[in-house]
Design an enzyme around this catalytic site. Structure first.
Site, mmCIF file in Angstrom:
data_model
loop_
_atom_site.group_PDB
_atom_site.id
_atom_site.type_symbol
_atom_site.label_atom_id
_atom_site.label_comp_id
_atom_site.label_asym_id
_atom_site.label_seq_id
_atom_site.Cartn_x
_atom_site.Cartn_y
_atom_site.Cartn_z
ATOM 1 N N LYS A 299 0.905 -0.870 0.103
ATOM 2 C CA LYS A 299 -0.115 -0.060 0.101
ATOM 3 C C LYS A 299 0.944 1.331 -0.061
ATOM 4 O O LYS A 299 0.895 2.179 -0.785
ATOM 5 C CB LYS A 299 -0.855 -0.081 1.255
ATOM 6 C CG LYS A 299 -1.592 1.447 1.546
ATOM 7 C CD LYS A 299 -2.433 1.385 2.748
ATOM 8 C CE LYS A 299 -1.797 1.452 4.063
ATOM 9 N NZ LYS A 299 -1.450 2.737 4.500
ATOM 10 N N ASN A 300 2.042 1.241 0.893
ATOM 11 C CA ASN A 300 2.808 2.550 0.965
ATOM 12 C C ASN A 300 3.674 2.792 0.123
ATOM 13 O O ASN A 300 4.210 3.688 0.013
ATOM 14 C CB ASN A 300 3.192 2.604 2.494
ATOM 15 C CG ASN A 300 2.180 2.655 3.478
ATOM 16 O OD1 ASN A 300 1.174 3.012 3.290
ATOM 17 N ND2 ASN A 300 2.598 2.373 4.689
ATOM 18 N N ARG B 78 -0.462 14.605 12.792
ATOM 19 C CA ARG B 78 0.623 14.510 12.012
ATOM 20 C C ARG B 78 0.895 15.465 11.112
ATOM 21 O O ARG B 78 0.503 15.893 9.630
ATOM 22 C CB ARG B 78 -0.014 13.152 11.373
ATOM 23 C CG ARG B 78 0.208 12.001 12.020
ATOM 24 C CD ARG B 78 -0.331 10.772 11.406
ATOM 25 N NE ARG B 78 0.332 10.242 10.442
ATOM 26 C CZ ARG B 78 -0.038 9.086 9.668
ATOM 27 N NH1 ARG B 78 -1.345 8.579 9.984
ATOM 28 N NH2 ARG B 78 0.552 8.529 8.782
ATOM 29 N N PRO B 79 2.001 16.411 11.602
ATOM 30 C CA PRO B 79 2.242 17.623 10.642
ATOM 31 C C PRO B 79 2.665 17.177 9.194
ATOM 32 O O PRO B 79 3.219 16.279 9.152
ATOM 33 C CB PRO B 79 3.450 18.323 11.680
ATOM 34 C CG PRO B 79 3.882 17.241 12.415
ATOM 35 C CD PRO B 79 2.683 16.078 12.441
ATOM 36 N N ILE B 80 2.739 18.512 8.441
ATOM 37 C CA ILE B 80 3.206 18.353 7.156
ATOM 38 C C ILE B 80 4.364 19.440 6.964
ATOM 39 O O ILE B 80 4.646 19.894 5.853
ATOM 40 C CB ILE B 80 2.113 18.436 6.073
ATOM 41 C CG1 ILE B 80 1.457 19.610 6.287
ATOM 42 C CG2 ILE B 80 1.415 17.302 6.088
ATOM 43 C CD1 ILE B 80 0.673 20.079 5.049
ATOM 44 N N CYS C 292 -4.855 12.165 12.820
ATOM 45 C CA CYS C 292 -5.384 10.812 12.800
ATOM 46 C C CYS C 292 -5.618 10.127 14.163
ATOM 47 O O CYS C 292 -5.116 10.951 14.919
ATOM 48 C CB CYS C 292 -4.592 9.958 11.775
ATOM 49 S SG CYS C 292 -3.048 9.401 12.733
ATOM 50 N N ARG D 36 -8.522 -0.577 4.873
ATOM 51 C CA ARG D 36 -7.795 0.382 4.236
ATOM 52 C C ARG D 36 -6.406 -0.139 3.932
ATOM 53 O O ARG D 36 -5.706 0.332 2.957
ATOM 54 C CB ARG D 36 -7.377 1.620 5.161
ATOM 55 C CG ARG D 36 -8.689 2.490 5.651
ATOM 56 C CD ARG D 36 -8.250 3.730 6.672
ATOM 57 N NE ARG D 36 -7.346 4.392 5.728
ATOM 58 C CZ ARG D 36 -6.786 5.599 6.142
ATOM 59 N NH1 ARG D 36 -7.229 5.972 7.424
ATOM 60 N NH2 ARG D 36 -6.158 6.527 5.642
HETATM 61 C C1 EPZ Z 1 4.138 6.787 6.391
HETATM 62 O O1 EPZ Z 1 3.656 7.979 6.932
HETATM 63 C C2 EPZ Z 1 3.248 5.755 6.264
HETATM 64 N N1 EPZ Z 1 2.028 6.050 5.324
HETATM 65 C C3 EPZ Z 1 2.974 5.385 7.711
HETATM 66 O O2 EPZ Z 1 1.942 4.109 7.580
HETATM 67 C C4 EPZ Z 1 4.000 5.113 8.667
HETATM 68 O O3 EPZ Z 1 3.636 4.691 9.819
HETATM 69 C C5 EPZ Z 1 5.018 5.982 8.615
HETATM 70 O O4 EPZ Z 1 5.260 6.442 7.310
HETATM 71 C C6 EPZ Z 1 6.279 6.118 9.236
HETATM 72 O O5 EPZ Z 1 6.880 4.952 8.900
HETATM 73 C C7 EPZ Z 1 2.419 5.771 4.001
HETATM 74 O O6 EPZ Z 1 3.424 5.631 3.611
HETATM 75 C C8 EPZ Z 1 0.986 6.253 3.246
HETATM 76 P P1 EPZ Z 1 6.712 10.165 8.300
HETATM 77 P P2 EPZ Z 1 4.257 9.475 6.830
HETATM 78 O O7 EPZ Z 1 6.363 11.406 7.789
HETATM 79 O O8 EPZ Z 1 4.675 9.792 5.812
HETATM 80 C C9 EPZ Z 1 6.636 13.499 11.836
HETATM 81 C C10 EPZ Z 1 -0.003 2.621 7.896
HETATM 82 O O9 EPZ Z 1 -0.065 2.335 8.849
HETATM 83 N N2 EPZ Z 1 6.573 14.462 10.626
HETATM 84 O O10 EPZ Z 1 7.481 9.088 8.205
HETATM 85 O O11 EPZ Z 1 2.998 10.467 7.141
HETATM 86 C C11 EPZ Z 1 5.640 12.730 11.999
HETATM 87 O O12 EPZ Z 1 4.787 13.314 12.958
HETATM 88 C C12 EPZ Z 1 0.572 4.056 7.976
HETATM 89 O O13 EPZ Z 1 0.337 2.209 6.514
HETATM 90 C C13 EPZ Z 1 6.726 15.918 10.862
HETATM 91 O O14 EPZ Z 1 6.971 16.198 12.065
HETATM 92 O O15 EPZ Z 1 5.123 9.395 8.205
HETATM 93 C C14 EPZ Z 1 6.290 11.284 12.558
HETATM 94 O O16 EPZ Z 1 6.253 11.614 13.990
HETATM 95 C C15 EPZ Z 1 0.328 4.754 9.264
HETATM 96 N N3 EPZ Z 1 6.479 16.559 9.848
HETATM 97 C C16 EPZ Z 1 7.498 11.313 11.899
HETATM 98 O O17 EPZ Z 1 7.854 12.491 11.120
HETATM 99 C C17 EPZ Z 1 6.078 16.161 8.541
HETATM 100 O O18 EPZ Z 1 6.070 17.307 7.761
HETATM 101 C C18 EPZ Z 1 7.646 10.282 10.844
HETATM 102 O O19 EPZ Z 1 6.308 10.478 10.000
HETATM 103 C C19 EPZ Z 1 6.046 15.031 8.334
HETATM 104 C C20 EPZ Z 1 6.472 14.020 9.311
#
Ligand code: EPZ
Length: 424
Positions: free
Chosen positions: A22-23, A122-124, A117, A399
């Site tokens: 999926k990811n 979950r900031p961007i 969520c 999902r």
């Molecule tokens: C991806 O989410 C996955 N989703 C998540 O899987 C997975 O848990 C996560 O990576 C961590 O491995 C998809 O790939 C669709 P991150 P993503 O950006 O990209 C912080 C599942 O179960 N952060 O790697 O959103 C964030 O809060 C899902 O399939 C910021 O601070 O995760 C987290 O603490 C759930 N600012 C850390 O970074 C940002 O702009 C890692 O998040 C982005 C992230």
């Protein structure tokens, strides 16, 4: 609404094939927005709600899609609409993946801010920082991100991520491949899903170097073209199916998965007393009579993945002793714990660490899913709980797991899907 009804106590055995990841599917589908030059053929795409949701968003933007037998055909030649509306983005956070490609191709994009969520904000901010580094002007108002590339084209830059982010790395890659000049990304996420996205982008004609490492170098190109591509298998689904074998005292082979991509998880299964055999694209796990309590800490790849944390907690309820599961990525990703405790587990939460006291014999009851991997952990517990466990609101599970009850049934589980009405 659907629920899964499970009669616990069956040892699982046999072999099953994992579905496509999926990811990696989500960023790959987003990357098709980068060029209208030809039709993409994406193989091994899982039939999941998140894929359906994302396809809806692409159709809204003007893409033509056809999905049959896990192959998705996509043409984005008619894509014009550069707005990703709240109604669609709120259903799935990963919709933010359209930002980078839209900005790269059209020089402008308007994307609704994604919601939070179940396990916290979950900031961007890192996605937006990367776009700004590449020369985009970003304003946020009335819940929308408005991004415009100054001069209509992004410019190569150095992007250094303070923390490892899968999504932000993916967005930065998709924005950089068409930027003027060279982009370097420091502390890039190394997850296999990002490696796969990079290979897909290069198959489209991009020039990305350092693939599979934390230091990426992207040389911008002028044009990209559609291509055919085979998606990787889902390592988290595979890990979940192996956990089902371990928790029920069974022996299961999962085909399709590349063992290297699950190395940190396989090592923990071995530490917990399981025997693990691998080939190039399969893993066989045999559970021991008694599971050994085994601590894990969820961190970015190649460490133990946060997406396996809930499943590991369910497994450790059966281990003979106390284990500690720490999540360094999402500090509040523990909604599954109160529900596991209702099944008879004894788990305490101490900040971002779960302390699991085992072994506990679980007894079936109704439990509520709250998010994708939490619901997977409840299914695992139900497989071993005495009597009947009903996992409610399995739309969370749908999902990210394709035909999960059919896969578990084929391994001998007594599990069926039923409709039900929730009291208002
Ligand atoms: C991806 O989410 C996955 N989703 C998540 O899987 C997975 O848990 C996560 O990576 C961590 O491995 C998809 O790939 C669709 P991150 P993503 O950006 O990209 C912080 C599942 O179960 N952060 O790697 O959103 C964030 O809060 C899902 O399939 C910021 O601070 O995760 C987290 O603490 C759930 N600012 C850390 O970074 C940002 O702009 C890692 O998040 C982005 C992230």
């Amino acid at each position: 609404m659907d629920k899964l009804v499970i009669q616990g106590g069956r040892r699982l055995s046999g072999s099953v094939t994992a579905s496509g990841s999926k990811n990696s599917s989500l960023p790959i589908i987003a990357a098709t927005l980068l060029t209208g030059n030809g039709t993409f053929v994406l193989n091994n795409i899982p039939d999941l709600q998140d894929i359906k949701t994302f396809t809806q968003l692409l159709n809204h933007l003007g893409a033509e899609t056809r999905f049959a037998g896990n192959t998705m055909e996509i043409s984005t030649s008619n894509v014009k609409n550069v707005q990703a509306p709240y109604e669609l983005v709120k259903k799935m956070r990963a919709s933010i993946y359209v930002l980078g490609p839209m900005l790269a191709r059209f020089g402008t994009a308007r994307v609704s801010l994604p919601g939070g969520c179940a396990f916290g904000p979950r900031p961007i901010d890192l996605h937006l920082m990367a776009m700004e580094k590449l020369g985009a002007k970003i304003t946020i108002e009335t819940g929308y991100i408005d991004a415009t590339a100054e001069g209509g084209k992004l410019r190569g830059a150095h992007i250094d991520f303070p923390i490892s982010s899968v999504g932000a790395t993916g967005n930065a890659l998709m924005a950089a491949v068409l930027a003027e000049g060279t982009t370097t990304i420091g502390n890039a996420a190394m997850e296999p899903e990002i490696e796969t996205l990079s290979l897909f982008l290069n198959a489209m004609g991009a020039d990305i170097r350092g693939i599979g490492t934390t230091e990426l170098e992207i040389h911008g190109v002028d044009t990209l073209k559609a291509t055919e591509f085979d998606n990787i298998f889902d390592r988290i689904e595979a890990g979940t199916l192996l956990a089902a074998a371990a928790i029920t005292g069974g022996e299961v082979t999962v085909n399709g998965v590349i063992p290297e991509q699950l190395k940190s998880v396989l090592k923990k299964f071995v530490q917990a007393g399981c025997s693990v055999q691998t080939t190039g694209n399969s893993v066989t796990l045999k559970s021991p009579e008694t599971l050994i309590p085994t601590d894990v800490t969820a961190k970015p790849y190649p460490s133990f993945p946060t997406d396996m944390q809930a499943q590991w907690i369910a497994l450790m309820t059966r281990a003979k002793g106390t284990s500690h599961i720490t999540d360094k990525i999402y500090h509040e990703r523990f909604n599954h714990i109160p529900e596991l405790n209702r099944l008879g587990a004894h788990i305490e939460i101490r900040k971002n660490q779960a302390v699991v006291h085992g072994p506990r014999s679980l007894s079936g009851t109704k439990v509520m899913s709250t998010d994708l991997r939490a619901s997977a952990s409840l299914v695992l517990a139900g497989l071993v709980a005495e009597g009947t466990t009903e996992v409610l609101r399995v739309y969370h599970l749908d999902r990210g797991y394709e035909k999960i009850e059919a896969k578990l049934q084929s391994l001998g589980a007594d599990i069926r899907r039923e409709q039900y009405k929730e009291f208002e």
